[in-house]
Enzyme design. Structure first.
Site, PDB file in Angstrom:
ATOM      1  N   SER A 227      62.319  61.949  41.945  1.00  0.00           N
ATOM      2  CA  SER A 227      63.549  62.176  41.175  1.00  0.00           C
ATOM      3  C   SER A 227      63.780  63.638  40.831  1.00  0.00           C
ATOM      4  CB  SER A 227      63.488  61.380  39.869  1.00  0.00           C
ATOM      5  OG  SER A 227      62.470  61.914  39.026  1.00  0.00           O
TER       6      SER A 227
ATOM      7  N   ARG B   5      66.178  59.430  37.888  1.00  0.00           N
ATOM      8  CA  ARG B   5      65.578  58.532  36.896  1.00  0.00           C
ATOM      9  C   ARG B   5      64.216  58.003  37.337  1.00  0.00           C
ATOM     10  NH1 ARG B   5      68.046  52.939  34.169  1.00  0.00           N
ATOM     11  NH2 ARG B   5      66.109  52.352  33.120  1.00  0.00           N
TER      12      ARG B   5
ATOM     13  N   PRO C  78      67.674  65.108  42.702  1.00  0.00           N
ATOM     14  CA  PRO C  78      67.447  63.715  42.297  1.00  0.00           C
ATOM     15  C   PRO C  78      67.072  62.760  43.420  1.00  0.00           C
ATOM     16  CG  PRO C  78      69.785  64.217  42.329  1.00  0.00           C
ATOM     17  CD  PRO C  78      69.078  65.515  42.535  1.00  0.00           C
TER      18      PRO C  78
ATOM     19  N   SER D  17      64.993  63.527  46.167  1.00  0.00           N
ATOM     20  CA  SER D  17      63.973  64.239  46.934  1.00  0.00           C
ATOM     21  C   SER D  17      62.945  63.254  47.482  1.00  0.00           C
ATOM     22  CB  SER D  17      63.273  65.271  46.045  1.00  0.00           C
ATOM     23  OG  SER D  17      64.168  66.274  45.628  1.00  0.00           O
TER      24      SER D  17
ATOM     25  N   GLU E 243      72.077  64.242  47.347  1.00  0.00           N
ATOM     26  CA  GLU E 243      73.139  63.284  47.687  1.00  0.00           C
ATOM     27  C   GLU E 243      72.618  61.868  47.892  1.00  0.00           C
ATOM     28  OE1 GLU E 243      76.874  62.714  50.843  1.00  0.00           O
ATOM     29  OE2 GLU E 243      75.679  64.550  50.873  1.00  0.00           O
TER      30      GLU E 243
ATOM     31  N   LYS F 296      81.222  66.556  49.288  1.00  0.00           N
ATOM     32  CA  LYS F 296      82.006  67.412  50.171  1.00  0.00           C
ATOM     33  C   LYS F 296      82.718  68.441  49.307  1.00  0.00           C
ATOM     34  CE  LYS F 296      81.229  66.703  54.334  1.00  0.00           C
ATOM     35  NZ  LYS F 296      80.427  67.795  54.876  1.00  0.00           N
TER      36      LYS F 296
END
Length: 453
Positions: free
Chosen positions: A33, A42, A240, A242, A258, A274
């Site tokens: 996270s 989270r 977040p 990773s 993303e 985008k």
């Protein structure tokens, strides 16, 4: 119905010690996270030593279990779903993952779904798909500050005790901190990059497409530990979605901001990015860049094209009339860039599985362009090397039906003694080549600087 064993363990604000406690086991995976430095993520999910490993290369998937290996030519998404079915559990719906599939679906797995030319060099030896079926996991909830060891019934009691013993130790393991790169080089120079953008522009004006996501690749020789590189990079670019995956003599290092496809119960969400501008050198410059991005007609149009594409993709698996866009052009700021992020939601049809949903959306429209197939054909023509893991998807599909996957941008692949990293962006009719080239660098410069430190 499969029953789940849930054991409380000590919560850690940073999951790094938990991963390092099991990192010596084969096929160790950390869905990270970015906590405590990231404010968006989270959950952390950690697992290793899968019961089954599915490795796809081209038309063949090798299935490895304790009893041996066999090959299959079935649809890889359907194969993963078939290996999940016996594990199905209805318990722990409030937990993101309780055993099941962890791993990645590489961008080039799209060749199993669409007819594409074979023009770009396949010079990275990572599989097109690498998915493990894991019967245990360490899960940390950073919002509730709780942590658990979750085990499915086929997890041997001796293995469960070994994991608990490993994570209960207070002393930290000695890890290799050495990592060094040399001979870093892009597969484009500035002039050739702009030549390719001119060809994309010609395709757009000829009516072939509206947008093409185009990327350059940086490659270098390296010495040392890929995990040392990942620890360094997650400090400078906490993100977040990773992940770190140890594949033996290969590794995947991902610092993605993303989300691709999230499924909880029957509720589906995707959050395409985008529109990008770099962070400013001062507070005033940073605010100005953020305001300029939010007001940019070009970036908003670029985002809207992909939102429409994803609405169509979700519609293939969701109930008619359920697809909605609750957020459009939201500003999200990361250590290196500002992004425009939208949210598209839907309700999964009862006759669709999580893997069918993922397949019908794969690869993600935000990293292909629109229309998707023609954009992928142009990418194959103009990018000199295949993308491998880059712009694929990393994540989990749980035995309880939940799923969360990322778009594998800000991602590095270690293959032997070579490391590769990509940066790109969406090209539309009013794109300016100088700005597009600068954007492709801005997205990954922090990674390149971190590797070179």
């Amino acid at each position: 119905m499969t029953q789940l064993s849930v054991t409380d363990i000590d919560y850690r604000p940073d999951s790094r010690p938990l991963f390092e406690a099991v990192a010596d086991l084969p096929q160790a995976v950390w869905l990270d996270s970015g906590r405590p430095r990231s404010r968006f993520g989270r959950y952390d999910i950690i697992a290793a030593a899968p019961e089954t490993l599915l490795t796809t290369r081209g038309l063949c998937t090798e299935v490895t279990t304790a009893s041996g290996k066999h090959s299959a030519r079935d649809n890889p998404f359907a194969l993963v779903q078939a290996h999940l079915e016996p594990l199905h559990t209805s318990v722990a719906k409030d937990l993101p993952f309780c055993g099941g599939a962890l791993g990645y679906f590489g961008y080039d797995l799209g060749r199993r779904l669409e007819r594409l030319p074979s023009l770009a060099a396949a010079d990275i030896d990572l599989p097109d798909m690498q998915i493990g079926i894991y019967n245990w996991a360490l899960v940390q909830d950073h919002q509730q500050r709780h942590a658990w060891l979750l085990c499915l019934p086929d997890c041997a009691p001796t293995h469960r005790r070994d994991i608990l013993q490993r994570v209960s130790k207070k002393d930290t393991k000695n890890v290799n901190n050495f990592f060094k790169i040399k001979n870093l080089k892009s597969n484009f120079d500035v002039s050739s990059y702009k030549e390719k953008l001119a060809k994309i522009d010609a395709y757009i004006h000829a009516g072939d497409c509206y947008q093409v996501n185009f990327a350059q690749r940086f490659s270098a020789d390296f010495e040392g530990s890929p995990y040392a590189a990942y620890r360094r990079l997650r400090q400078v670019l906490p993100s977040p979605y990773s992940a770190f995956m140890d594949l033996g003599d290969q590794a995947v290092l991902c610092l993605s901001p993303e989300r691709f496809i999230h499924l909880a119960g029957q509720q589906v969400e995707t959050r395409p990015i985008k529109g990008t501008l770099p962070r400013g050198a001062s507070a005033a410059a940073d605010r100005a860049n953020a305001q300029r991005l939010q007001a940019s007609a070009k970036d908003r149009a670029e985002n809207l094209m992909i939102v429409d594409l994803l609405r169509n993709d979700l519609g293939k698996s969701c109930l008619p009339g359920s697809v909605r866009v609750p957020e459009l052009f939201r500003l999200e700021s990361f250590p290196n860039v500002h992004h425009l992020v939208s949210t598209v939601t839907g309700t999964l049809s009862s006759d669709r599985s999580p893997l069918a949903l993922l397949q019908h959306c794969f690869p993600g429209g935000s990293i292909t362009g629109a229309p998707k197939l023609r954009a992928m054909q142009i990418i194959e023509e103009l990018e000199p090397c295949r993308r491998s893991i880059y712009c694929g998807s990393i994540g989990y599909i749980s035995a309880n039906g939940n799923m969360d996957t990322n778009i594998a941008i800000r991602t590095l692949a270690c293959d032997g003694d070579r490391i590769h990293c990509w940066g790109g962006g969406g090209i539309v009719a009013d794109s300016e080549p100088d700005l597009e080239y600068a954007e492709s660098l801005a997205k990954i410069q922090v990674l390149l600087d971190g590797l070179s430190a």
